[in-house]
Write an enzyme that holds these catalytic residues in place. Structure first.
Site, short mmCIF file in Angstrom:
data_model
loop_
_atom_site.label_atom_id
_atom_site.label_comp_id
_atom_site.label_asym_id
_atom_site.label_seq_id
_atom_site.Cartn_x
_atom_site.Cartn_y
_atom_site.Cartn_z
N TYR A 138 13.49 -32.24 26.08
CA TYR A 138 12.83 -33.36 25.38
C TYR A 138 13.35 -33.45 23.96
CZ TYR A 138 9.10 -36.05 23.10
OH TYR A 138 8.41 -36.99 22.39
N GLU A 226 12.68 -41.78 21.61
CA GLU A 226 12.22 -40.67 22.44
C GLU A 226 13.12 -40.57 23.68
OE1 GLU A 226 7.91 -39.20 23.83
OE2 GLU A 226 8.56 -41.04 24.81
#
Length: 416
Positions: A138, A226
């Site tokens: 991530y 993101e």
């Protein structure tokens, strides 16, 4: 949980939806933007049921294809189309199936847990090269109030809800403040790549991808990028498989090409779009009491108290702080355009807002629209006494309330 982690979350779960108008890009548009800045992504093509689709697919050679419906909603893989076809995401190694799958999606409405009950019309399908992911991480870059600038958030636990990771295994979250005026130092890039558990040559590849993402972040006036997951493939590639980009609305004047890609109006409630044109925020709900408020906090409190009194909000419209009379009139027009609305509750606290302005707007709108549903008004704050006189002398059947609970009680009672 800190503001930082909430802002970085992949999915924001809030009890009440409070709207802020942001630019919305489809998945293929985000990937195209990443690609323009050299970020490694899956190869992809876009189909739109045009005559060119067959040639596009014919020239696109892949061992395996991912076919994805393009709408602004999550849960596509488990969604169902209004024609009965199941799944907005399919994987196939048979090229001849790609067009067939796209035909079952385009022109039909996809219904997921995040769409309206009627679903959202699919106009385009993205066909991407399927990659064999061996590991998911991530990565997020966002503007953070706490750090008064951009920060990088990284976790080796990708492909998951980052809020859950932060709560259950906080040691798997790394936060790095960044200098908005300079590239990320090489030592920091390597440190982050190693924290993400990349090994060998993949460390440098990951570092390069992070730098490219930061370059993109600054160049396009993003407030958040993101990547979930930032994946490692069986071929050693480091690829941004799924990207979510949010942009600074105030930068529209210098990011015209990007903002021209906005498809919000195609997929949003028409009332929501109309409200945004007047700097108003509108959200539709399922009840029968329309709510006009100023401020998100007051909106949530108003809806809660309506429910406590046995009612259900049909919608709410936030007029904000610098509202003018014509905006109040437009707000009433939008509220009453919802056929579910059988009564209206106005709850305004006049700090920046002048209560007299609200009152004049209410009277003018009620007369213009020939309002025929019960109207309850609770005003407090700047020029409230003058506002109450305006309502009292209007000759209209407007009920006033002494406080919010009294207003909610009267609004619910007026419908019974």
């Amino acid at each position: 949980m800190s503001f930082l982690m909430k802002a970085a979350a992949t999915v924001h779960k809030i009890t009440h939806k409070v709207p802020v108008r942001h630019l919305n890009l489809l998945e293929f548009q985000s990937k195209d933007l990443l690609q323009k800045y050299g970020v490694a992504i899956q190869q992809f093509k876009v189909l739109d049921n045009s005559k060119a689709d067959a040639d596009v697919v014919k020239s696109f050679e892949c061992p395996e294809y991912v076919v994805k419906a393009q709408i602004l909603a999550g849960g596509r893989g488990k969604g169902t189309f209004d024609n009965g076809f199941k799944g907005g995401v399919h994987i196939t190694s048979d090229k001849s199936e790609v067009l067939s799958l796209s035909h079952k999606m385009i022109g039909n409405r996809l219904i997921t847990k995040q769409t309206p009950k009627s679903g959202i019309l699919v106009n385009k399908v993205m066909v991407a090269r399927s990659v064999n992911i061996t590991r998911e991480t991530y990565l997020c870059i966002l503007l953070d109030r706490e750090h008064m600038g951009p920060v990088l958030i990284a976790s080796p636990a990708g492909g998951m809800d980052i809020e859950a990771v932060a709560e259950e295994t906080p040691e798997k979250i790394k936060t790095v403040p960044l200098n908005i005026d300079k590239p990320i130092p090489e030592a920091t890039l390597i440190e982050v790549a190693k924290f993400l558990e990349f090994k060998g040559d993949a460390v440098k590849r990951c570092a390069d991808e992070i730098q490219k993402l930061y370059t993109l972040f600054k160049a396009v006036d993003a407030v958040q990028i993101e990547i979930n997951p930032l994946a490692e493939t069986d071929k050693g590639e480091v690829i941004s498989v799924d990207a979510k980009l949010n942009f600074d609305d105030n930068a529209q004047f210098r990011q015209k090409d990007i903002f021209n890609m906005d498809i919000t109006e195609e997929e949003s409630d028409p009332r929501e779009v109309e409200a945004s044109k007047y700097n108003l925020n509108y959200v539709a709900m399922d009840g029968n009491i329309g709510c006009l408020v100023n401020g998100a906090g007051l909106a949530m409190a108003t809806m809660d108290i309506i429910k406590l009194n046995g009612g259900e909000p049909a919608n709410f419209l936030d007029v904000g702080g610098g509202v003018k009379e014509d905006q109040v009139a437009k707000a009433f027009e939008i509220l009453t355009s919802d056929p579910k609305v059988k009564g209206i509750l106005v709850n305004v606290f006049g700090g920046i807002v002048n209560c007299a302005t609200i009152a004049n707007g209410i009277v003018a709108a009620s007369k213009k629209l020939k309002l025929n549903v019960p109207l309850v008004v609770r005003l407090e704050g700047t020029n409230v006494n003058q506002a109450r006189e305006i309502l009292k002398n209007s000759g209209l059947p407007i009920q006033t309330a002494s406080d919010l609970d009294d207003a909610a009680h009267k609004a619910v009672a007026a419908l019974n």
